[in-house]
Design a protein around this motif. Structure first.
Motif, PDB file in Angstrom:
ATOM      1  N   PRO A 287     -15.869 -15.586 -66.090  1.00 41.61           N
ATOM      2  CA  PRO A 287     -15.112 -15.873 -64.868  1.00 41.61           C
ATOM      3  C   PRO A 287     -14.200 -17.092 -65.016  1.00 41.61           C
ATOM      4  O   PRO A 287     -14.598 -18.124 -65.545  1.00 41.61           O
ATOM      5  CB  PRO A 287     -16.215 -16.135 -63.833  1.00 41.61           C
ATOM      6  CG  PRO A 287     -17.369 -15.309 -64.301  1.00 41.61           C
ATOM      7  CD  PRO A 287     -17.312 -15.381 -65.808  1.00 41.61           C
ATOM      8  N   GLY A 288     -12.971 -16.937 -64.546  1.00 42.54           N
ATOM      9  CA  GLY A 288     -12.006 -18.027 -64.603  1.00 42.54           C
ATOM     10  C   GLY A 288     -11.281 -18.107 -65.923  1.00 42.54           C
ATOM     11  O   GLY A 288     -10.049 -17.967 -65.981  1.00 42.54           O
ATOM     12  N   PHE A 289     -12.003 -18.277 -66.989  1.00 42.30           N
ATOM     13  CA  PHE A 289     -11.387 -18.374 -68.321  1.00 42.30           C
ATOM     14  C   PHE A 289     -10.659 -17.085 -68.675  1.00 42.30           C
ATOM     15  O   PHE A 289      -9.565 -17.103 -69.257  1.00 42.30           O
ATOM     16  CB  PHE A 289     -12.465 -18.682 -69.371  1.00 42.30           C
ATOM     17  CG  PHE A 289     -13.116 -20.016 -69.200  1.00 42.30           C
ATOM     18  CD1 PHE A 289     -12.593 -21.151 -69.801  1.00 42.30           C
ATOM     19  CD2 PHE A 289     -14.251 -20.145 -68.404  1.00 42.30           C
ATOM     20  CE1 PHE A 289     -13.187 -22.394 -69.633  1.00 42.30           C
ATOM     21  CE2 PHE A 289     -14.854 -21.388 -68.225  1.00 42.30           C
ATOM     22  CZ  PHE A 289     -14.323 -22.511 -68.829  1.00 42.30           C
ATOM     23  N   SER A 290     -11.261 -15.964 -68.329  1.00 41.86           N
ATOM     24  CA  SER A 290     -10.663 -14.679 -68.698  1.00 41.86           C
ATOM     25  C   SER A 290      -9.376 -14.400 -67.933  1.00 41.86           C
ATOM     26  O   SER A 290      -8.521 -13.636 -68.402  1.00 41.86           O
ATOM     27  CB  SER A 290     -11.664 -13.543 -68.479  1.00 41.86           C
ATOM     28  OG  SER A 290     -12.069 -13.493 -67.134  1.00 41.86           O
ATOM     29  N   THR A 291      -9.203 -15.012 -66.770  1.00 42.55           N
ATOM     30  CA  THR A 291      -7.957 -14.828 -66.024  1.00 42.55           C
ATOM     31  C   THR A 291      -6.782 -15.372 -66.826  1.00 42.55           C
ATOM     32  O   THR A 291      -5.682 -14.814 -66.798  1.00 42.55           O
ATOM     33  CB  THR A 291      -8.047 -15.517 -64.652  1.00 42.55           C
ATOM     34  OG1 THR A 291      -9.232 -15.079 -63.976  1.00 42.55           O
ATOM     35  CG2 THR A 291      -6.833 -15.166 -63.790  1.00 42.55           C
ATOM     36  N   HIS A 292      -7.014 -16.439 -67.557  1.00 45.61           N
ATOM     37  CA  HIS A 292      -5.954 -16.999 -68.410  1.00 45.61           C
ATOM     38  C   HIS A 292      -5.695 -16.094 -69.618  1.00 45.61           C
ATOM     39  O   HIS A 292      -4.547 -15.962 -70.059  1.00 45.61           O
ATOM     40  CB  HIS A 292      -6.337 -18.416 -68.847  1.00 45.61           C
ATOM     41  CG  HIS A 292      -6.449 -19.376 -67.701  1.00 45.61           C
ATOM     42  ND1 HIS A 292      -5.355 -19.939 -67.092  1.00 45.61           N
ATOM     43  CD2 HIS A 292      -7.545 -19.833 -67.023  1.00 45.61           C
ATOM     44  CE1 HIS A 292      -5.758 -20.724 -66.100  1.00 45.61           C
ATOM     45  NE2 HIS A 292      -7.081 -20.671 -66.044  1.00 45.61           N
ATOM     46  N   HIS A 293      -6.745 -15.461 -70.134  1.00 51.74           N
ATOM     47  CA  HIS A 293      -6.532 -14.458 -71.179  1.00 51.74           C
ATOM     48  C   HIS A 293      -5.652 -13.328 -70.629  1.00 51.74           C
ATOM     49  O   HIS A 293      -4.745 -12.828 -71.307  1.00 51.74           O
ATOM     50  CB  HIS A 293      -7.859 -13.868 -71.653  1.00 51.74           C
ATOM     51  CG  HIS A 293      -8.746 -14.834 -72.368  1.00 51.74           C
ATOM     52  ND1 HIS A 293      -8.302 -15.659 -73.376  1.00 51.74           N
ATOM     53  CD2 HIS A 293     -10.083 -15.094 -72.227  1.00 51.74           C
ATOM     54  CE1 HIS A 293      -9.310 -16.394 -73.828  1.00 51.74           C
ATOM     55  NE2 HIS A 293     -10.401 -16.073 -73.143  1.00 51.74           N
ATOM     56  N   GLU A 294      -5.939 -12.924 -69.405  1.00 53.28           N
ATOM     57  CA  GLU A 294      -5.192 -11.818 -68.796  1.00 53.28           C
ATOM     58  C   GLU A 294      -3.711 -12.153 -68.660  1.00 53.28           C
ATOM     59  O   GLU A 294      -2.844 -11.302 -68.880  1.00 53.28           O
ATOM     60  CB  GLU A 294      -5.786 -11.482 -67.426  1.00 53.28           C
ATOM     61  CG  GLU A 294      -5.179 -10.266 -66.759  1.00 53.28           C
ATOM     62  CD  GLU A 294      -5.675  -8.933 -67.301  1.00 53.28           C
ATOM     63  OE1 GLU A 294      -5.134  -7.884 -66.876  1.00 53.28           O
ATOM     64  OE2 GLU A 294      -6.583  -8.922 -68.154  1.00 53.28           O
ATOM     65  N   LEU A 295      -3.405 -13.392 -68.311  1.00 51.44           N
ATOM     66  CA  LEU A 295      -2.002 -13.803 -68.237  1.00 51.44           C
ATOM     67  C   LEU A 295      -1.312 -13.611 -69.586  1.00 51.44           C
ATOM     68  O   LEU A 295      -0.171 -13.128 -69.658  1.00 51.44           O
ATOM     69  CB  LEU A 295      -1.898 -15.265 -67.793  1.00 51.44           C
ATOM     70  CG  LEU A 295      -2.144 -15.543 -66.308  1.00 51.44           C
ATOM     71  CD1 LEU A 295      -2.325 -17.035 -66.068  1.00 51.44           C
ATOM     72  CD2 LEU A 295      -0.985 -15.006 -65.462  1.00 51.44           C
TER      73      LEU A 295
END
Length: 378
Positions: A287-295
């Protein structure tokens, strides 16, 4: 030479998972991971009655967390067996106060139709998966609020899909990407655009879970220290099991991932609304960290860094009908902000260089964030 500071609107994660349990404490841990990463709005995609309480406590300030929208418990092949059950459950979720209905696989055409009809009657949007028996074309006609995971997109462009079963096609059509008729893509984009259906790609699932990357490589990433060993072991096992599947072909899987990237880019080019999301916690998505991967995966799909950032800011505000008060930085807007030690418009990975987060009237300093993250290490 010091890095430049830049301020961006708080990011949104539109396919998050808050633990569907009776205890609020594990929920608070997930909320902290999101906030620490500059995620100031989340949509929980596996509802639970206590999520309604959590939402109220966040709004009142009793619990610190991102602005929270929640789906109800899942509609799937096990939870609803008849059209009458679907209708009753829709009305129950509406009365309870959930923001959305969450759809999972396994719905029959008849049960899906009953759900969609009742949802329109009581005015509650439905989001999530597209069941294999329903298919993306019926899903578009029914008017999803958002289709998540690009679910049904691949299968909907494969000639003769009617003669295949779900086991043959694999999750999200991963085993049949080589059979896609890409001439169907304009029709798909036109349908999504005309029905104003938003798309929640969760590309991180494909790039991290489905790819041929060694699971131990992903398991050694720094953010994995926030997940328990049991969870990480299950993630490794899940990825290894997939790679051991007789239908798994690394070359074809690469083709599948590239097809998904093209679908994301076509959505952007054709004005189909994209929403930032990554389905965490899920296989190697913290959670959270993966959102930056998604970007980053959005940029890898052909979006500019600016376009990628919009999927988690301006686009989300538009989707939530809150453009007048959020999604941008201007006087009078809600003060959900992220201070960065870098410029994400030139390098999207700079969204990870967080110097502080503002959520409403609360400022979370770098020192506070580091301390909270330290407490969450497993």
């Amino acid at each position: 030479m010091p890095k430049e500071n830049n301020l961006i609107p708080g990011l949104a994660e539109m396919h998050a998972h808050v633990p569907p349990v009776d205890n609020l404490e594990p929920m608070k841990e997930v909320l902290t991971l999101f906030l620490a990463n500059g995620i100031t709005t989340i949509r929980g995609m596996l509802g639970h009655p206590r999520h309604l309480e959590l939402r109220d406590k966040i709004r009142s300030g009793e619990i610190t967390g991102p602005r929270f929208y929640t789906t109800g418990p899942s509609f799937n092949g096990n939870s609803v067996k008849t059209p009458a059950q679907c209708e009753a459950l829709v009305r129950e979720h509406k009365k309870a106060g959930y923001d959305y209905l969450k759809l999972h696989p396994g719905l029959t055409k008849e049960n899906f139709a009953a759900m969609a009809k009742t949802a329109k009657e009581v005015n509650i949007p439905f989001v999530g998966h597209v069941s294999f028996d329903v298919g993306v074309w019926q899903a578009i006609d029914a008017g999803y609020s958002s289709i998540d995971h690009l679910d049904g997109f691949v299968e909907g462009m494969v000639p003769g899909i009617e003669q295949m079963n779900e086991q043959q096609t694999g999750l999200f059509g991963m085993f049949i990407a080589d059979k896609v008729d890409q001439n169907q893509m304009p029709k798909l984009m036109k349908g999504l655009k005309e029905k104003n259906i938003w798309v929640v790609p969760t590309q991180a699932l494909a790039e991290r879970w489905f790819s041929s990357i060694d699971p131990e490589q992903l398991n050694s990433a720094p953010e994995m220290k926030y997940m328990s060993r049991e969870v990480r072991d299950n993630w490794v096992k899940s990825k290894k099991n997939l790679q051991a599947n007789a239908q798994y072909d690394p070359a074809k899987m690469k083709q599948f991932i590239e097809l998904r990237r093209k679908l994301i880019n076509e959505c952007q080019k054709n004005g189909v609304g994209l929403l930032l999301r990554c389905d965490a916690p899920q296989v190697f998505n913290v959670p959270g960290f993966s959102t930056h991967h998604e970007l980053k995966y959005m940029v890898d799909s052909g979006l500019t860094p600016y376009e990628a950032l919009r999927t988690g800011t301006v686009n989300v505000a538009t989707y939530l009908n809150k453009s007048a008060q959020s999604g941008t930085i201007k006087t009078g807007n809600v003060s959900d902000l992220v201070l960065l030690n870098g410029n994400p418009l030139t390098d999207i990975s700079q969204t990870t260089q967080i110097a502080g987060v503002m959520i409403g009237n609360l400022w979370l300093s770098k020192e506070y964030i580091d301390r909270e993250l330290k407490n969450l290490e497993k």
